[in-house]
Design an enzyme around this catalytic site. Sequence first.
Site, PDB file in Angstrom:
ATOM      1  N   CYS A  93       0.827  -1.217   0.000  1.00  0.00           N
ATOM      2  CA  CYS A  93       0.000   0.000   0.000  1.00  0.00           C
ATOM      3  C   CYS A  93       0.859   1.264   0.000  1.00  0.00           C
ATOM      4  O   CYS A  93       0.499   2.270   0.615  1.00  0.00           O
ATOM      5  CB  CYS A  93      -0.944   0.009   1.197  1.00  0.00           C
ATOM      6  SG  CYS A  93      -2.020  -1.423   1.243  1.00  0.00           S
ATOM      7  N   PHE A 144       0.327   2.808  28.996  1.00  0.00           N
ATOM      8  CA  PHE A 144       0.418   3.456  30.313  1.00  0.00           C
ATOM      9  C   PHE A 144      -0.964   3.674  30.932  1.00  0.00           C
ATOM     10  O   PHE A 144      -1.241   4.737  31.482  1.00  0.00           O
ATOM     11  CB  PHE A 144       1.170   4.790  30.221  1.00  0.00           C
ATOM     12  CG  PHE A 144       2.662   4.635  30.126  1.00  0.00           C
ATOM     13  CD1 PHE A 144       3.389   4.063  31.160  1.00  0.00           C
ATOM     14  CD2 PHE A 144       3.336   5.068  28.991  1.00  0.00           C
ATOM     15  CE1 PHE A 144       4.772   3.927  31.072  1.00  0.00           C
ATOM     16  CE2 PHE A 144       4.714   4.932  28.903  1.00  0.00           C
ATOM     17  CZ  PHE A 144       5.439   4.361  29.943  1.00  0.00           C
ATOM     18  N   ILE A 145      -1.826   2.652  30.845  1.00  0.00           N
ATOM     19  CA  ILE A 145      -3.169   2.764  31.421  1.00  0.00           C
ATOM     20  C   ILE A 145      -3.058   2.482  32.917  1.00  0.00           C
ATOM     21  O   ILE A 145      -3.052   1.329  33.367  1.00  0.00           O
ATOM     22  CB  ILE A 145      -4.151   1.788  30.753  1.00  0.00           C
ATOM     23  CG1 ILE A 145      -4.183   2.028  29.243  1.00  0.00           C
ATOM     24  CG2 ILE A 145      -5.555   1.946  31.344  1.00  0.00           C
ATOM     25  CD1 ILE A 145      -5.036   1.039  28.482  1.00  0.00           C
ATOM     26  N   ARG A 146      -2.943   3.547  33.686  1.00  0.00           N
ATOM     27  CA  ARG A 146      -2.778   3.412  35.131  1.00  0.00           C
ATOM     28  C   ARG A 146      -3.010   4.770  35.787  1.00  0.00           C
ATOM     29  O   ARG A 146      -2.816   5.818  35.164  1.00  0.00           O
ATOM     30  CB  ARG A 146      -1.367   2.903  35.469  1.00  0.00           C
ATOM     31  CG  ARG A 146      -0.259   3.775  34.915  1.00  0.00           C
ATOM     32  CD  ARG A 146       1.139   3.276  35.277  1.00  0.00           C
ATOM     33  NE  ARG A 146       1.593   2.210  34.416  1.00  0.00           N
ATOM     34  CZ  ARG A 146       2.860   1.809  34.364  1.00  0.00           C
ATOM     35  NH1 ARG A 146       3.781   2.384  35.111  1.00  0.00           N
ATOM     36  NH2 ARG A 146       3.218   0.829  33.561  1.00  0.00           N
TER      37      ARG A 146
END
Length: 271
Positions: free
Chosen positions: A104, A242-244
């Site tokens: 692509c 960094f889900i905290r």
Amino acid sequence: MVHNKLKVIKFSNDSLIETTDVAAIEYPLTIYVDGEEFATIVCTPTHLNELVIGFLASEGMIRFKEDITLLEIDESRGFAYVELKIKQSINKEMFSKRMIGSCCGKSRQFYFHNDAKTAKTIMSKQLISIAQCFSLMNQMQMNSTDFQLTGGVHNAALCTTDQLLFSYSDVGRHNALDKLFGHCIQSNMPLKDKIIVFSGRISSEVVLKVAKIGAGILLSKSAPTSLGIDLAADLGITVVGFIRNDQLNIYSHPERIIEANQINKEPEPSC
């Protein structure tokens, strides 16, 4: 079995005490394909069928569960024996030779030839809210009794936007994803609207595995790498890391995050 009990000497409250603790088990599993040694995986010795199926799919050896005519695990000796419907000689170079491909109009750099063959561009239109990102991460962590006991395993979960469907633990973060992949292949589960929640670092290898599985959104409590972000952008995968502590970072394809059009830019620092 995921862990072993062992005696330790612990320093606490300014004193040494003899006590017991638990440690995650590392277990070598050697996979033979059509009588030929293919790979040895160091793993947690649970859900080995799913691990082998997911690993072979990730390596481009199979696509469907029907591609396997025999799968036997000799757990006591650490061997897995696989026979394929279509016999193939294992070309070691196909699984170790670095290759640069083009698709692509974008240059993609894959570590191995089989990555270029099996990694898919994700076209999912699934959306998720920031609140749902936090909720799914919390569900995975609450569900991981193995991590709570040992602190020594990674977790990977397959989810809808609202709930965790199933999860796997392993000492290897790639193994946890392969177990997830193996479960999906065994159950013929549609994946275009699913989300993967993960405990480990988002490396390029992790992003490639997620592309092979076919999920469009990857959530992690850990950090990404620069090549991981580049590949996610190229392969159409939304990466949130960094889900905290009520915070998160969106690294690629923010259009799947419902609140992404409400961005407030931080002011430029004054001189």
